[in-house]
Design a protein around this motif. Structure first.
Motif, short mmCIF file in Angstrom:
data_model
loop_
_atom_site.label_atom_id
_atom_site.label_comp_id
_atom_site.label_asym_id
_atom_site.label_seq_id
_atom_site.Cartn_x
_atom_site.Cartn_y
_atom_site.Cartn_z
N SER A 92 34.38 49.25 48.38
CA SER A 92 34.60 48.32 47.27
C SER A 92 33.33 47.58 46.94
CB SER A 92 35.73 47.34 47.60
OG SER A 92 35.91 46.45 46.55
N GLN A 93 32.57 47.25 47.98
CA GLN A 93 31.30 46.57 47.76
C GLN A 93 30.35 47.45 46.99
OE1 GLN A 93 29.48 45.08 51.32
NE2 GLN A 93 27.54 44.67 50.32
N GLU A 94 30.36 48.74 47.29
CA GLU A 94 29.48 49.67 46.60
C GLU A 94 29.89 49.86 45.15
OE1 GLU A 94 29.73 53.19 48.84
OE2 GLU A 94 28.49 52.48 50.52
N MET A 95 31.20 49.81 44.87
CA MET A 95 31.68 50.13 43.53
C MET A 95 31.58 48.97 42.56
SD MET A 95 32.36 53.25 43.44
CE MET A 95 33.12 53.21 41.81
N ILE A 96 31.86 47.72 43.03
CA ILE A 96 31.93 46.62 42.08
C ILE A 96 30.93 45.52 42.34
CG2 ILE A 96 34.37 47.04 41.76
CD1 ILE A 96 34.89 44.48 43.33
N THR A 122 34.13 40.24 40.41
CA THR A 122 35.52 40.08 39.99
C THR A 122 35.63 38.97 38.95
OG1 THR A 122 36.31 40.83 42.15
CG2 THR A 122 37.88 39.66 40.74
N LEU A 123 34.96 37.84 39.19
CA LEU A 123 34.96 36.76 38.22
C LEU A 123 34.35 37.21 36.90
CD1 LEU A 123 33.90 33.69 40.41
CD2 LEU A 123 36.15 34.11 39.39
N PHE A 124 33.26 37.96 36.98
CA PHE A 124 32.62 38.45 35.76
C PHE A 124 33.56 39.34 34.96
CE2 PHE A 124 30.15 41.93 33.76
CZ PHE A 124 29.51 41.18 32.77
N PHE A 125 34.21 40.26 35.65
CA PHE A 125 35.12 41.16 34.94
C PHE A 125 36.32 40.42 34.37
CE2 PHE A 125 38.91 43.94 35.11
CZ PHE A 125 38.55 44.83 34.11
N MET A 126 36.93 39.57 35.17
CA MET A 126 38.14 38.88 34.75
C MET A 126 37.87 37.83 33.67
SD MET A 126 40.77 40.21 36.11
CE MET A 126 41.88 38.95 35.48
N VAL A 154 43.28 32.28 36.49
CA VAL A 154 43.70 33.61 36.93
C VAL A 154 42.54 34.36 37.57
CG1 VAL A 154 44.54 35.85 36.15
CG2 VAL A 154 45.53 33.77 35.20
N ALA A 155 41.35 34.23 36.99
CA ALA A 155 40.17 34.92 37.53
C ALA A 155 39.85 34.44 38.94
CB ALA A 155 38.97 34.69 36.61
N ILE A 156 39.93 33.14 39.16
CA ILE A 156 39.67 32.61 40.50
C ILE A 156 40.70 33.12 41.50
CG2 ILE A 156 39.63 30.49 41.88
CD1 ILE A 156 38.44 29.06 39.45
N TYR A 177 39.88 35.60 44.61
CA TYR A 177 40.22 35.17 45.96
C TYR A 177 40.94 36.30 46.71
CZ TYR A 177 42.85 32.87 49.68
OH TYR A 177 43.40 32.54 50.89
N PHE A 178 41.94 36.89 46.06
CA PHE A 178 42.68 37.97 46.72
C PHE A 178 41.83 39.23 46.87
CE2 PHE A 178 46.33 35.43 45.18
CZ PHE A 178 47.01 35.29 46.40
N LYS A 179 40.96 39.48 45.89
CA LYS A 179 40.07 40.64 45.99
C LYS A 179 39.12 40.47 47.16
CE LYS A 179 38.26 44.53 44.58
NZ LYS A 179 39.02 45.80 44.57
N ALA A 180 38.60 39.27 47.34
CA ALA A 180 37.68 39.01 48.45
C ALA A 180 38.41 39.14 49.79
CB ALA A 180 37.07 37.62 48.31
N ARG A 181 39.66 38.71 49.84
CA ARG A 181 40.42 38.82 51.08
C ARG A 181 40.71 40.29 51.41
NH1 ARG A 181 45.26 34.90 52.48
NH2 ARG A 181 44.86 36.11 54.37
N MET A 182 40.95 41.09 50.39
CA MET A 182 41.26 42.50 50.62
C MET A 182 40.01 43.33 50.90
SD MET A 182 44.34 43.38 47.93
CE MET A 182 43.47 42.78 46.47
N THR A 183 38.85 42.85 50.45
CA THR A 183 37.61 43.62 50.64
C THR A 183 36.60 42.77 51.42
OG1 THR A 183 36.83 42.91 48.44
CG2 THR A 183 37.98 45.03 48.60
N ASN A 184 35.76 42.02 50.70
CA ASN A 184 34.80 41.13 51.35
C ASN A 184 34.36 40.06 50.36
OD1 ASN A 184 32.34 42.24 49.84
ND2 ASN A 184 33.12 44.08 50.85
N ASP A 185 33.66 39.06 50.86
CA ASP A 185 33.29 37.91 50.04
C ASP A 185 32.34 38.27 48.89
OD1 ASP A 185 34.83 36.23 51.55
OD2 ASP A 185 33.19 35.58 52.86
N SER A 186 31.62 39.36 49.01
CA SER A 186 30.70 39.75 47.94
C SER A 186 31.43 40.21 46.68
CB SER A 186 29.77 40.86 48.43
OG SER A 186 30.51 42.01 48.79
#
Length: 205
Positions: A200-204, A144-148, A124-126, A130-139
């Motif tokens: 998003s990059q700045e926040m997470i 996201t993996l750490f949080f999930m 689920v984390a992966i 993946y979707f978070k990176a697509r909606m924002t950026n690869d960073s």
């Protein structure tokens, strides 16, 4: 984030948690051939499931905002690359503890189901990353993996101590859903003046 946006995040996360708890709870009860004595029992049971989901969602939001604070302090103390490495190490340690240490070090034979839980959290984390990176950026991948993974595992420690698979599924399911929803919706809730990718990059990250 102003009060209106926070309230939107709060109530929508409550709905996600309640819905997740209701679905998973009913599935678990039906597979155990649950018997209800009349309509009153049915409504009481649904109310109980929804109530537990609401509490899980609040717990999830506490963990989410705690992570935001830790991330803010981490980016302030360490360089961006160093903080990413730290998150990767902590994520790997959390998975290792859940899937292996509880069995081989703790000698808990019933914890083999933790391997399944760890695998589900990882998959689920992966997907969420993946979707978070697509909606924002690869960073966004690493935070996201750490949080999930790491944060979710920490949040499930309490129910894991019960060592009842049904209870773990009932709590962990809505918790994972709430965590995924919050991290995926964050950049839309904030609605920064600059592009969502930059903010998003700045926040997470």
């Amino acid at each position: 984030m102003n009060l209106k946006r926070w309230l939107h995040l709060f109530w929508t996360t409550l709905v996600v948690g309640a819905a997740g708890s209701l679905v998973i709870g009913l599935v678990l009860q039906l597979t155990n051939t649950m018997k209800l004595n009349g309509t009153a029992d049915l409504f009481v049971n649904i109310g109980l499931l929804l109530g537990v989901g609401v509490m899980v969602s609040v717990y999830s939001q506490m963990g989410f905002f705690a992570y935001m604070m830790v991330n803010y302090m981490g980016t302030g103390v360490f360089s961006r690359r160093t903080w990413q490495y730290i998150q990767l190490v902590l994520t790997a340690l959390a998975l290792f503890e859940l899937m292996f240490l509880r069995i081989f070090v703790g000698g808990n034979k019933s914890s083999y189901s933790d391997v399944v839980l760890g695998g589900i959290i990882l998959v689920v984390a992966i997907a969420v990353a993946y979707f978070k990176a697509r909606m924002t950026n690869d960073s966004a991948w690493i935070p996201t993996l750490f949080f999930m993974i790491a944060v979710t595992i920490v949040e499930t420690i309490g129910v894991l101590k019960i060592e009842v698979d049904q209870a773990t599924a009932w709590i962990a399911g809505p918790l994972i859903a709430c965590n995924a929803y919050q991290i995926l919706i964050l950049h839309r809730i904030l609605k920064p003046k600059q592009s969502p990718q930059v903010h998003s990059q700045e926040m997470i990250n």
